[in-house]
Design an enzyme around this catalytic site. Structure first.
Site, PDB file in Angstrom:
ATOM      1  N   ASP A 375      -6.615  11.821  10.746  1.00  0.00           N
ATOM      2  CA  ASP A 375      -5.086  11.571  10.982  1.00  0.00           C
ATOM      3  C   ASP A 375      -4.233  12.685  11.583  1.00  0.00           C
ATOM      4  O   ASP A 375      -4.820  13.536  10.746  1.00  0.00           O
ATOM      5  CB  ASP A 375      -4.437  10.103  10.808  1.00  0.00           C
ATOM      6  N   ASP A 574      -3.786   8.053   6.322  1.00  0.00           N
ATOM      7  CA  ASP A 574      -2.564   7.225   5.022  1.00  0.00           C
ATOM      8  C   ASP A 574      -2.243   6.351   5.782  1.00  0.00           C
ATOM      9  O   ASP A 574      -1.506   5.869   4.521  1.00  0.00           O
ATOM     10  CB  ASP A 574      -1.819   8.155   4.569  1.00  0.00           C
ATOM     11  N   ASP A 578      -3.862   3.503   9.779  1.00  0.00           N
ATOM     12  CA  ASP A 578      -5.096   4.069   9.879  1.00  0.00           C
ATOM     13  C   ASP A 578      -6.676   3.006   9.459  1.00  0.00           C
ATOM     14  O   ASP A 578      -7.139   3.231   9.303  1.00  0.00           O
ATOM     15  CB  ASP A 578      -5.240   5.046   8.375  1.00  0.00           C
TER      16      ASP A 578
END
Length: 706
Positions: A375, A574, A578
């Site tokens: 990410d 995080d 996700d």
């Protein structure tokens, strides 16, 4: 079948089997010795030292009486001394044999007790019946074998304690009391009385009693015992703290999030304990070998003795020594501890570096990873974006746009939400409360402020039919061209403003990406942010493959597509959005500062928000699995080479006289075998990972004027 956490032997899980319950988990043991070593290792080591203090002087005295100071009464005196060694020093082996027979199993103690008792009993019989048996005494062999094996056990015990490290004793660092802030005032209570949601006051120099979030005050925190970072980390309101870390110069109030068995400290203890029981697939084959190894060795020992007695012109005493040599040389323990010895050290080393492996196969999964998908926000960037722009749409005042956005974002832990609420606090705005607030994973948040429905959505989630869309689109394109991330604020379905955010590259990210490149592990960016902002960050970091504007389902589809192409994928994230990708990837790596959902979804947890933990985890995993394989190779090679030697493979070269020393040499080799496995695993503690130590989470970006 359960596995003895000390020696690695298989044990049937029956009510009458030796067992111990610790932290709501039941452990099974093949013998009382293993149980006592697990329950109280210090006391067990001390008792082992007492037995060694008796075994070695008496064994050396027996050798002296047998080969140097031979006189009429020397065999009788040697028998008396050997009896003390056999009965006192060898008692743990007899108890272990009793336990094994009671549980209808086999363990290492069976081989030791059978071999030493055979040599000792024959010597006593030869001494008592000189007219019927040859005058051959093996008191020296039986005594030295026990002394050597006890020495090996002592060394293994010491190295195992070193391998487990001080992390097993971290619970001793927790304070016994906590200062709880309640409506009636501050009150000192026992640590066990603190509940999640309560506020505790931590004075300078004290240890934090809970995991939580600082609600008032600022300080620096020494987390070195938990995260390996020696430099104190600056903390302020909104930052998380970990139980057992040391408060610096400022008094703070902390809202408890996790207490007791839910703290990070307790989680580390559970993970390290679980790692002792871990098995990689290759170890399961070794377990099956170990399960049948002892009866197989006893059968081989008997067959070898009979062969040399019947066909090799060996007398009864030499055949007896053949039996003792084969029994005492074999080492099934090396099979049993090959995996846990390496994984205990690897997991402990990782925990000291701020990396937690969760699940018994997490290390093996990490060792296979050949592609990392990550990410952007909070992972590649610092995770503390600042609000850089508030652009009104449709004539609404900028302050009103920010107030509406801050109302629905106030309780959210999302980095962009914290930037919005932080900017509102900086401007001392009177933010009205919101009702019916609901997060929309991958899109934003919505709620009611007074009579209005307010939404704060990422630009891609806003429909083109929303009033004000065209004006907002112009602003979004302008901000995105500057590398900003954008959210749009809607009131009753109409766009009233655009928020722009900037986020700096995270601490250690460049070093982490260089390390992954050195390991030939490519990195792919997958983000819900817009293309321009994602490309700007990717260009700065040298990431060539970027997938932007992805919803949680889009990230999930990307993971599946990469896996279908044959890649072993790790996903680093995080946020709530996700979680599906973390679950779907072969290895989910969750950033420690992320949401609880993300933390629970990952097989690897990075305690610090530092991407250097990713190559650290992968390199440690690869080295740990290599240690497991080398341990198993050693165990197989040792037994494959020395068992044939004990059975007589070298007799055609050296003759049957070889068996005058082979029992003692076999005992020495067997004792060193399992110790070598543990020492090989312990070397993981000092292996150079070629990475700088991950540093503390980066400080917050300053609040921008709006």
């Amino acid at each position: 079948m359960a596995t003895d956490p000390i020696c690695g032997m298989s044990v049937e899980e029956r009510p009458e089997s030796l067992h111990l319950i610790r932290d709501n988990r039941t452990y099974y043991f093949c013998s009382e010795g293993c149980l006592h070593q697990f329950a109280d290792p210090t006391r067990s080591l001390r008792q082992l030292g007492f037995r060694l203090a008796v075994a070695w002087p008496l064994s050396l005295a027996v050798v002296y009486l047998t080969y140097v100071a031979s006189f009429a009464g020397s065999p009788v005196l040697a028998a008396v001394l050997a009896t003390v060694v056999q009965v006192y020093a060898g008692a743990p082996f007899y108890r272990g044999t009793r336990d094994a027979l009671r549980d209808r199993g086999w363990n290492m103690d069976v081989l030791i007790s059978v071999a030493t008792t055979t040599a000792y009993a024959y010597s006593v019989a030869a001494l008592a019946l000189p007219s019927r048996l040859p005058h051959a005494y093996f008191f020296d062999a039986s005594s030295l074998i026990i002394a050597l094996i006890l020495t090996g056990n002592y060394l293994e015990h010491l190295t195992r304690d070193r391998a487990s490290s001080a992390l097993h004793r971290l619970n001793d660092l927790l304070p016994t009391n906590a200062i709880v802030v309640r409506p009636e005032g501050e009150r000192t209570v026992a640590l066990g009385e603190v509940r999640a949601g309560e506020r505790v006051r931590v004075v300078p120099g004290a240890r934090f009693p809970v995991d939580g979030v600082i609600r008032s005050g600022a300080t620096s925190v020494d987390e070195s015992l938990l995260t390996g970072e020696s430099t104190p980390v600056s903390k302020r309101a909104g930052d998380r703290v970990i139980a057992a870390s040391v408060n610096g110069e400022g008094a703070v109030e902390v809202e408890a999030e996790r207490v007791g068995e839910d703290t990070f400290l307790a989680e580390v203890g559970r993970l390290l304990t679980d790692s002792e029981m871990s098995r990689v697939p290759l170890q399961r084959t070794a377990d099956r070998i170990a399960r049948v190894f002892v009866p197989l060795v006893l059968a081989l020992a008997l067959l070898s003795a009979m062969f040399w007695y019947l066909f090799g012109a060996a007398g009864f005493t030499v055949a007896l020594l053949v039996f003792v040599s084969v029994s005492i040389t074999a080492c099934p323990c090396a099979f049993g501890i090959a995996t846990p010895a390496a994984i205990v050290v690897g997991t402990g080393r990782a925990a000291e570096s701020g990396v937690l492996f969760r699940g018994e196969d997490a290390i093996e999964r990490a060792a296979r990873v050949d592609l990392v998908v990550t990410d952007k926000t909070g992972t590649l960037t610092g995770g503390r974006p600042s609000l850089s722009d508030v652009r009104p749409v449709g004539g609404v005042a900028p302050e009103a746009v920010l107030e509406y956005a801050a109302s629905v974002e106030f309780l959210s832990e999302h980095p962009l939400a914290r930037a919005v609420s932080g900017a509102a606090r900086e401007r001392r705005m009177n933010v009205p409360p919101a009702a019916d607030v609901r997060a929309i994973p991958g899109e934003g948040v919505r709620g009611r402020v007074g009579a209005h429905e307010i939404q704060v959505l990422r630009s891609a989630a806003v429909g083109v039919t929303a009033p004000g869309f065209e004006d907002a689109a112009v602003t979004v394109r302008e901000l995105e061209s500057q590398g900003r991330s954008c959210s749009e604020v809607l009131r009753d379905g109409a766009i009233i403003g655009v928020l722009g955010f900037r986020d700096a590259i995270g601490s250690g990210v460049r070093e982490a990406l260089h390390a992954l490149a050195d390991d030939r592990v490519p990195v792919v960016m997958a983000t819900g942010d817009h293309e321009a902002a994602a490309r700007a960050v990717a260009a700065e970091l040298g990431i060539s493959e970027v997938h932007a504007g992805l919803t949680p389902a889009g990230k999930l589809e990307l993971i599946h597509r990469l896996q279908a192409s044959g890649r072993h994928v790790a996903y680093v994230g995080d946020g709530i959005n996700d979680a599906p990708a973390l679950r779907a990837a072969e290895l989910g790596i969750a950033i420690g500062s992320g949401t609880d959902v993300a933390r629970e979804a990952g097989e690897v947890l990075l305690v610090r928000s530092d991407l250097r933990g990713v190559p650290t985890a992968l390199r440690l995993a690869r080295r740990t699995v290599r240690r497991v394989r080398s341990n198993l190779s050693w165990a197989i090679g040792y037994n494959a080479i020395l068992l044939p030697v004990a059975m007589g493979a070298l007799v055609p070269i050296f003759g049957l006289s070889l068996y005058t020393v082979l029992p003692v040499i076999g005992a020495l080799a067997m004792g060193l075998s399992s110790t070598s496995v543990v020492l090989n695993s312990l070397s993981l503690r000092w292996t150079d990972l070629g990475l700088p130590t991950p540093g503390p989470a980066p400080g917050a970006a300053p609040i921008a004027a709006v």
